[in-house]
Enzyme design. Structure first.
Site, PDB file in Angstrom:
ATOM      1  N   ASP A  32       0.768  -1.247   0.000  1.00  0.00           N
ATOM      2  CA  ASP A  32       0.000   0.000   0.000  1.00  0.00           C
ATOM      3  C   ASP A  32       0.799   1.299   0.000  1.00  0.00           C
ATOM      4  O   ASP A  32       0.233   2.360  -0.192  1.00  0.00           O
ATOM      5  CB  ASP A  32      -0.987   0.007   1.172  1.00  0.00           C
ATOM      6  CG  ASP A  32      -0.297  -0.085   2.529  1.00  0.00           C
ATOM      7  OD1 ASP A  32       0.938  -0.157   2.566  1.00  0.00           O
ATOM      8  OD2 ASP A  32      -1.003  -0.095   3.561  1.00  0.00           O
TER       9      ASP A  32
ATOM     10  N   CYS B 282     -22.958  -7.023  -3.148  1.00  0.00           N
ATOM     11  CA  CYS B 282     -23.458  -6.091  -2.139  1.00  0.00           C
ATOM     12  C   CYS B 282     -24.986  -5.966  -2.230  1.00  0.00           C
ATOM     13  O   CYS B 282     -25.647  -5.720  -1.220  1.00  0.00           O
ATOM     14  CB  CYS B 282     -22.828  -4.712  -2.315  1.00  0.00           C
ATOM     15  SG  CYS B 282     -21.127  -4.605  -1.727  1.00  0.00           S
TER      16      CYS B 282
ATOM     17  N   CYS C  90     -27.835  -3.843  -0.020  1.00  0.00           N
ATOM     18  CA  CYS C  90     -27.331  -3.564   1.331  1.00  0.00           C
ATOM     19  C   CYS C  90     -26.635  -2.199   1.398  1.00  0.00           C
ATOM     20  O   CYS C  90     -25.836  -1.857   0.534  1.00  0.00           O
ATOM     21  CB  CYS C  90     -26.360  -4.664   1.762  1.00  0.00           C
ATOM     22  SG  CYS C  90     -25.625  -4.415   3.396  1.00  0.00           S
TER      23      CYS C  90
ATOM     24  N   CYS D 226     -22.861  -0.420   5.499  1.00  0.00           N
ATOM     25  CA  CYS D 226     -21.637   0.365   5.708  1.00  0.00           C
ATOM     26  C   CYS D 226     -21.914   1.859   5.585  1.00  0.00           C
ATOM     27  O   CYS D 226     -21.396   2.668   6.366  1.00  0.00           O
ATOM     28  CB  CYS D 226     -20.541  -0.072   4.739  1.00  0.00           C
ATOM     29  SG  CYS D 226     -20.960   0.073   2.981  1.00  0.00           S
TER      30      CYS D 226
ATOM     31  N   CYS E 102     -21.468   4.482   8.986  1.00  0.00           N
ATOM     32  CA  CYS E 102     -20.285   5.340   9.055  1.00  0.00           C
ATOM     33  C   CYS E 102     -20.562   6.564   9.940  1.00  0.00           C
ATOM     34  O   CYS E 102     -21.421   7.391   9.604  1.00  0.00           O
ATOM     35  CB  CYS E 102     -19.860   5.790   7.658  1.00  0.00           C
ATOM     36  SG  CYS E 102     -18.399   6.861   7.681  1.00  0.00           S
TER      37      CYS E 102
ATOM     38  N   CYS F  72     -12.896  10.371   6.784  1.00  0.00           N
ATOM     39  CA  CYS F  72     -12.798   9.044   7.383  1.00  0.00           C
ATOM     40  C   CYS F  72     -12.116   9.112   8.751  1.00  0.00           C
ATOM     41  O   CYS F  72     -11.143   9.845   8.938  1.00  0.00           O
ATOM     42  CB  CYS F  72     -12.015   8.124   6.442  1.00  0.00           C
ATOM     43  SG  CYS F  72     -11.825   6.437   7.032  1.00  0.00           S
TER      44      CYS F  72
ATOM     45  N   CYS G  41     -10.231   2.818  12.113  1.00  0.00           N
ATOM     46  CA  CYS G  41     -11.657   2.584  12.299  1.00  0.00           C
ATOM     47  C   CYS G  41     -12.059   1.348  11.507  1.00  0.00           C
ATOM     48  O   CYS G  41     -11.622   1.165  10.367  1.00  0.00           O
ATOM     49  CB  CYS G  41     -12.463   3.793  11.821  1.00  0.00           C
ATOM     50  SG  CYS G  41     -14.249   3.578  11.995  1.00  0.00           S
TER      51      CYS G  41
ATOM     52  N   CYS H 268     -17.171   0.295   9.116  1.00  0.00           N
ATOM     53  CA  CYS H 268     -17.791  -0.128   7.856  1.00  0.00           C
ATOM     54  C   CYS H 268     -17.560  -1.610   7.571  1.00  0.00           C
ATOM     55  O   CYS H 268     -18.382  -2.260   6.917  1.00  0.00           O
ATOM     56  CB  CYS H 268     -17.308   0.733   6.689  1.00  0.00           C
ATOM     57  SG  CYS H 268     -15.538   0.634   6.334  1.00  0.00           S
TER      58      CYS H 268
ATOM     59  N   CYS I  48     -20.486  -5.102   7.942  1.00  0.00           N
ATOM     60  CA  CYS I  48     -20.683  -5.792   6.660  1.00  0.00           C
ATOM     61  C   CYS I  48     -21.109  -7.240   6.904  1.00  0.00           C
ATOM     62  O   CYS I  48     -20.408  -7.993   7.581  1.00  0.00           O
ATOM     63  CB  CYS I  48     -19.400  -5.753   5.835  1.00  0.00           C
ATOM     64  SG  CYS I  48     -19.524  -6.660   4.266  1.00  0.00           S
TER      65      CYS I  48
END
Length: 308
Positions: free
Chosen positions: A132, A186, A189, A192, A196, A212, A239, A242, A246
């Site tokens: 990342d 998904c 739904c 999330c 949030c 965020c 955090c 979300c 799920c």
């Protein structure tokens, strides 16, 4: 008769499993044409906040052939981090990925071993390992490789194990058998989006990173904005809201990577322990922890905001 592409692909996937990766998928390296306007729009809307590094290397983010000469394949890999135990529910909250040792060093060693194995088995292969911190759209490539689909919270989701895993990749100048993307599950739904605390998911599949909680508690160098007051729900570092809500994460299973084992103190610390911890104790107890990214000074700043 097995051709080389099939043989090499099977070897890479088997070796990835041997090294402890959750899954491995392969996609054809090339320009991410569909992602270009999305990324440009996201940056134009300033969803990156103070994360200016996300504005750098725009072309490289969209085209792995600019990162590795002659790149033909992107090998995407998932590594589970879902913890076997959760921290004290009365403490300040820490994202599950940060319970153990810093994942960068753990994954980097695995990627280097995989690349060495590929070269030993196949011969001269030009390739690089990424995670990342590099200008690679890892979630997009993982989705193209069939490892999951992009959820409405913009994290990768798989039907079998949910979304609590790291994503990394090898970019190789080796032609392989390519996997097909999976479908989006998904449906209707919106768990999330509804959950949030800061309404950072501004539209399905679009997250305003500058709102965020993970951004507020890790990336943001300035003070947390006053409009976030009362919305952080005791999150001190990162955090998971979300992901926690799920439905697919009911299939999450504990990882088997010893280096991701939670620091005992992290699991047992109370709010008072965090409020009173010294620099010396923090440095000693949380050696090679992701928490060091925010530094104790940053954690204390977050705690002060939570207490106000």
């Amino acid at each position: 008769m097995i051709n080389n592409k099939e043989k090499y692909t099977s070897f890479i996937k088997a070796e990835a499993t041997r090294l402890g990766f959750l899954s491995c998928g392969v996609s054809k390296a090339g320009f991410l044409e569909e992602e270009a306007p999305r990324l440009e729009r996201w940056l134009t809307n300033n969803h990156q906040g103070e994360m200016g590094y996300l504005e750098n290397h725009f072309d490289k983010r969209l085209n792995p052939t600019l990162l590795v000469d002659g790149a033909k394949s992107v090998v995407s890999l998932l590594l589970n981090y879902y913890p076997p135990e959760l921290q004290n529910g009365e403490s300040y909250k820490i994202s599950k990925y940060a319970y153990g040792k810093d994942y960068h060093s753990v994954i980097n060693k695995k990627l280097k071993k995989l690349l060495r194995s590929i070269k030993a088995e196949i011969g001269e292969v030009n390739g690089r390992a990424f995670m990342d911190i590099a200008p690679v759209m890892d979630k997009v490539w993982a989705a193209k490789s069939g490892l999951g689909w992009m959820g409405k919270h913009s994290n990768l989701i798989t039907q079998k194990v949910g979304s609590f895993y790291f994503i990394a990749e090898l970019i190789l100048d080796l032609e392989l058998d390519y996997d097909n993307p999976t479908t989006d599950h998904c449906g209707s739904c919106t768990a999330c989006i509804d959950a949030c605390p800061t309404e950072a998911i501004v539209a399905p599949y679009v997250v305003d990173g500058s709102k965020c909680i993970s951004y507020y508690t890790i990336e943001l160098q300035n003070n947390i904005p006053i409009e976030a007051k009362g919305k952080l729900d005791d999150w001190m570092f990162g955090c998971d809201v979300c992901q926690d809500v799920c439905p697919w994460n009911k299939f999450s299973k504990a990882h088997n990577e010893p280096l991701f084992s939670p620091y005992p103190e992290l699991l047992s610390f109370s709010k008072k322990d965090w409020e009173e911890i010294s620099e010396e104790t923090f440095a000693k107890v949380f050696t090679n922890s992701p928490l060091k990214r925010a530094k104790l000074e940053g954690l204390k700043k977050n705690i002060a905001f939570l207490k106000e």
